[in-house]
Write a protein that holds these residues in place. Structure first.
Motif, PDB file in Angstrom:
ATOM      1  N   PHE A 134       0.824  -1.205   0.000  1.00 38.55           N
ATOM      2  CA  PHE A 134       0.000   0.000   0.000  1.00 38.55           C
ATOM      3  C   PHE A 134       0.864   1.263   0.000  1.00 38.55           C
ATOM      4  N   ILE A 135       0.374   2.284  -0.683  1.00 42.32           N
ATOM      5  CA  ILE A 135       0.922   3.640  -0.581  1.00 42.32           C
ATOM      6  C   ILE A 135      -0.240   4.543  -0.189  1.00 42.32           C
ATOM      7  N   PHE A 136      -0.083   5.261   0.933  1.00 40.56           N
ATOM      8  CA  PHE A 136      -1.144   6.126   1.418  1.00 40.56           C
ATOM      9  C   PHE A 136      -0.779   7.596   1.214  1.00 40.56           C
ATOM     10  N   GLN A 137      -1.795   8.465   1.319  1.00 43.63           N
ATOM     11  CA  GLN A 137      -1.538   9.897   1.210  1.00 43.63           C
ATOM     12  C   GLN A 137      -0.606  10.367   2.324  1.00 43.63           C
ATOM     13  N   SER A 138      -0.833   9.858   3.538  1.00 43.67           N
ATOM     14  CA  SER A 138       0.099  10.145   4.633  1.00 43.67           C
ATOM     15  C   SER A 138       1.244   9.145   4.538  1.00 43.67           C
ATOM     16  N   GLU A 139       2.481   9.622   4.694  1.00 34.64           N
ATOM     17  CA  GLU A 139       3.638   8.776   4.390  1.00 34.64           C
ATOM     18  C   GLU A 139       3.818   7.622   5.382  1.00 34.64           C
ATOM     19  N   ASN A 140       3.386   7.812   6.623  1.00 31.61           N
ATOM     20  CA  ASN A 140       3.542   6.772   7.654  1.00 31.61           C
ATOM     21  C   ASN A 140       4.995   6.311   7.811  1.00 31.61           C
ATOM     22  N   LEU A 141       5.919   7.256   7.729  1.00 27.95           N
ATOM     23  CA  LEU A 141       7.330   6.928   7.929  1.00 27.95           C
ATOM     24  C   LEU A 141       7.667   6.941   9.423  1.00 27.95           C
ATOM     25  N   PHE A 142       8.697   6.188   9.792  1.00 27.31           N
ATOM     26  CA  PHE A 142       9.160   6.165  11.184  1.00 27.31           C
ATOM     27  C   PHE A 142      10.200   7.259  11.374  1.00 27.31           C
TER      28      PHE A 142
ATOM     29  N   GLN B  55      16.672   3.367   6.240  1.00 27.46           N
ATOM     30  CA  GLN B  55      16.135   2.312   7.109  1.00 27.46           C
ATOM     31  C   GLN B  55      14.636   2.136   6.889  1.00 27.46           C
ATOM     32  N   ASN B  56      13.928   3.239   6.686  1.00 24.27           N
ATOM     33  CA  ASN B  56      12.498   3.161   6.406  1.00 24.27           C
ATOM     34  C   ASN B  56      12.221   2.334   5.156  1.00 24.27           C
ATOM     35  N   VAL B  57      13.014   2.543   4.134  1.00 24.27           N
ATOM     36  CA  VAL B  57      12.806   1.834   2.869  1.00 24.27           C
ATOM     37  C   VAL B  57      13.204   0.364   2.989  1.00 24.27           C
ATOM     38  N   MET B  58      14.203   0.069   3.837  1.00 22.59           N
ATOM     39  CA  MET B  58      14.674  -1.309   4.002  1.00 22.59           C
ATOM     40  C   MET B  58      13.678  -2.214   4.723  1.00 22.59           C
ATOM     41  N   ILE B  59      12.836  -1.652   5.567  1.00 20.29           N
ATOM     42  CA  ILE B  59      11.991  -2.444   6.462  1.00 20.29           C
ATOM     43  C   ILE B  59      11.203  -3.553   5.762  1.00 20.29           C
ATOM     44  N   PRO B  60      10.445  -3.257   4.693  1.00 18.27           N
ATOM     45  CA  PRO B  60       9.646  -4.329   4.083  1.00 18.27           C
ATOM     46  C   PRO B  60      10.493  -5.474   3.567  1.00 18.27           C
ATOM     47  N   SER B  61      11.660  -5.162   3.018  1.00 20.92           N
ATOM     48  CA  SER B  61      12.530  -6.199   2.486  1.00 20.92           C
ATOM     49  C   SER B  61      13.056  -7.104   3.597  1.00 20.92           C
ATOM     50  N   ILE B  62      13.428  -6.504   4.723  1.00 19.15           N
ATOM     51  CA  ILE B  62      13.907  -7.289   5.869  1.00 19.15           C
ATOM     52  C   ILE B  62      12.786  -8.160   6.439  1.00 19.15           C
ATOM     53  N   LEU B  63      11.598  -7.585   6.570  1.00 22.55           N
ATOM     54  CA  LEU B  63      10.467  -8.350   7.092  1.00 22.55           C
ATOM     55  C   LEU B  63      10.079  -9.494   6.167  1.00 22.55           C
ATOM     56  N   ALA B  64      10.393  -9.345   4.870  1.00 22.14           N
ATOM     57  CA  ALA B  64      10.092 -10.411   3.913  1.00 22.14           C
ATOM     58  C   ALA B  64      11.151 -11.501   3.917  1.00 22.14           C
ATOM     59  N   GLY B  65      12.229 -11.302   4.713  1.00 18.71           N
ATOM     60  CA  GLY B  65      13.227 -12.347   4.856  1.00 18.71           C
ATOM     61  C   GLY B  65      14.577 -12.071   4.245  1.00 18.71           C
ATOM     62  N   SER B  66      14.753 -10.894   3.641  1.00 23.06           N
ATOM     63  CA  SER B  66      16.052 -10.559   3.051  1.00 23.06           C
ATOM     64  C   SER B  66      17.062 -10.241   4.154  1.00 23.06           C
ATOM     65  N   SER B  67      18.333 -10.504   3.885  1.00 21.99           N
ATOM     66  CA  SER B  67      19.378 -10.112   4.824  1.00 21.99           C
ATOM     67  C   SER B  67      19.518  -8.598   4.819  1.00 21.99           C
ATOM     68  N   SER B  68      20.137  -8.077   5.862  1.00 18.49           N
ATOM     69  CA  SER B  68      20.346  -6.623   5.940  1.00 18.49           C
ATOM     70  C   SER B  68      21.165  -6.125   4.754  1.00 18.49           C
ATOM     71  N   LYS B  69      22.148  -6.920   4.331  1.00 21.82           N
ATOM     72  CA  LYS B  69      22.991  -6.516   3.213  1.00 21.82           C
ATOM     73  C   LYS B  69      22.189  -6.411   1.925  1.00 21.82           C
ATOM     74  N   ILE B  70      21.379  -7.418   1.641  1.00 19.73           N
ATOM     75  CA  ILE B  70      20.572  -7.392   0.418  1.00 19.73           C
ATOM     76  C   ILE B  70      19.526  -6.280   0.486  1.00 19.73           C
ATOM     77  N   ALA B  71      18.890  -6.134   1.655  1.00 19.25           N
ATOM     78  CA  ALA B  71      17.890  -5.069   1.818  1.00 19.25           C
ATOM     79  C   ALA B  71      18.526  -3.694   1.621  1.00 19.25           C
ATOM     80  N   PHE B  72      19.747  -3.522   2.141  1.00 20.42           N
ATOM     81  CA  PHE B  72      20.460  -2.262   1.985  1.00 20.42           C
ATOM     82  C   PHE B  72      20.745  -1.977   0.507  1.00 20.42           C
ATOM     83  N   GLU B  73      21.237  -2.970  -0.207  1.00 23.00           N
ATOM     84  CA  GLU B  73      21.574  -2.783  -1.616  1.00 23.00           C
ATOM     85  C   GLU B  73      20.339  -2.455  -2.446  1.00 23.00           C
ATOM     86  N   LYS B  74      19.242  -3.156  -2.161  1.00 22.56           N
ATOM     87  CA  LYS B  74      18.000  -2.883  -2.887  1.00 22.56           C
ATOM     88  C   LYS B  74      17.491  -1.481  -2.573  1.00 22.56           C
TER      89      LYS B  74
END
Length: 271
Positions: A102-110, A117-136
């Protein structure tokens, strides 16, 4: 070439629990894999209801007035949302997280996290390593926020950037991980036209690359004409409730326009 159905809707009434009438009636609607569909309508026409109903954000499906269905199809999975809403809230939530973003009108950023780090969160929660999430995340952020030229040595303090830049961060967070369907509520509302085109270019490429689906609620007809495969103009109809005339949203074939090679054709005139 035959397209795969993602949503199949027929004779659907969407009603909120605190109302005694349906806010939106959908006569028939089909959404296919690989499509970007824009819903265009005036305030109060039912644009938000579309997102809440199809995105499993709110149970607006009233079994007492509905004789139709809202079906979601993903590979061998075929689910009527009427049946899904009979399950626990936890099961509905798991289903939503598995298939939808989802993308909402309000950004809902931390605010306590950096932009990266905000952008990395979904990738990490989906099981990616921190390194891969960082690169993506670096790759996506340099596409959507090229003015920052990010690398491992610098980051973004989200408290110090503009509303438009925050909106683009939210956009990047939504598309970093895989999804079947991306729902977006005015995703370019805070952006200038150049930035809006940039993020829509990225989204369009993502949809085609992954053969996923985007459902976008927007008031921007120019953006819809450029990027949509299908445009649904939400109409209004008047009904009588307790001797009062009520206006509600309405969708049928005449509201739906399909992109052909160099033109747009109304659905019921292309059959």
């Amino acid at each position: 070439m035959k397209k795969d159905l993602v949503f199949d809707i027929d004779q659907l009434f969407c009603k909120y629990k605190n109302k005694n009438f349906a806010a939106l009636r959908i006569n028939s609607l089909k959404i296919y894999r690989g499509e970007i569909t824009f819903f265009i309508g005036t305030s109060g026409s039912g644009k938000s209801t579309i997102l809440e109903s199809m995105g499993l954000m709110n149970n607006t499906l009233d079994p007492f007035i509905n004789k139709g269905y809202l079906k979601f199809i993903e590979g061998d999975v075929q689910v009527n949302f009427f049946d899904l809403w009979k399950k626990s809230e936890n099961e509905v939530s798991k289903f939503r997280r598995k298939y939808f973003n989802f993308i909402f009108q309000s950004e809902n950023l931390f605010s306590s996290l950096s932009g990266l780090q905000n952008v990395m969160i979904p990738s990490i929660l989906a099981g990616s390593s921190s390194k891969i999430a960082f690169e993506k995340a670096i790759g996506i952020m340099n596409d959507i926020l090229p003015e920052f030229k990010l690398d491992k040595n610098n980051t973004i303090n989200i408290k110090e950037i503009s509303g438009g830049q925050r909106q683009r961060l939210s956009f990047g967070r939504a598309i970093i991980s895989d999804f079947s369907v991306l729902f977006a509520d005015e995703p370019t509302g805070n952006l200038d036209f150049r930035s809006a085109e940039n993020v829509m270019d990225i989204l369009s490429n993502k949809i085609k690359e992954k053969n996923s689906t985007a459902i976008i609620v927007s008031h921007d007809i120019d953006l819809a004409l450029k990027y949509a495969d299908k445009i649904v103009f939400i109409d209004r109809e008047e009904i009588m409730i307790d001797n009062k005339k009520i206006s509600r949203g309405f969708i049928d074939d005449k509201c739906i326009f399909l992109r052909e090679e160099k033109s747009w054709n109304q659905l019921n005139s292309s059959n």
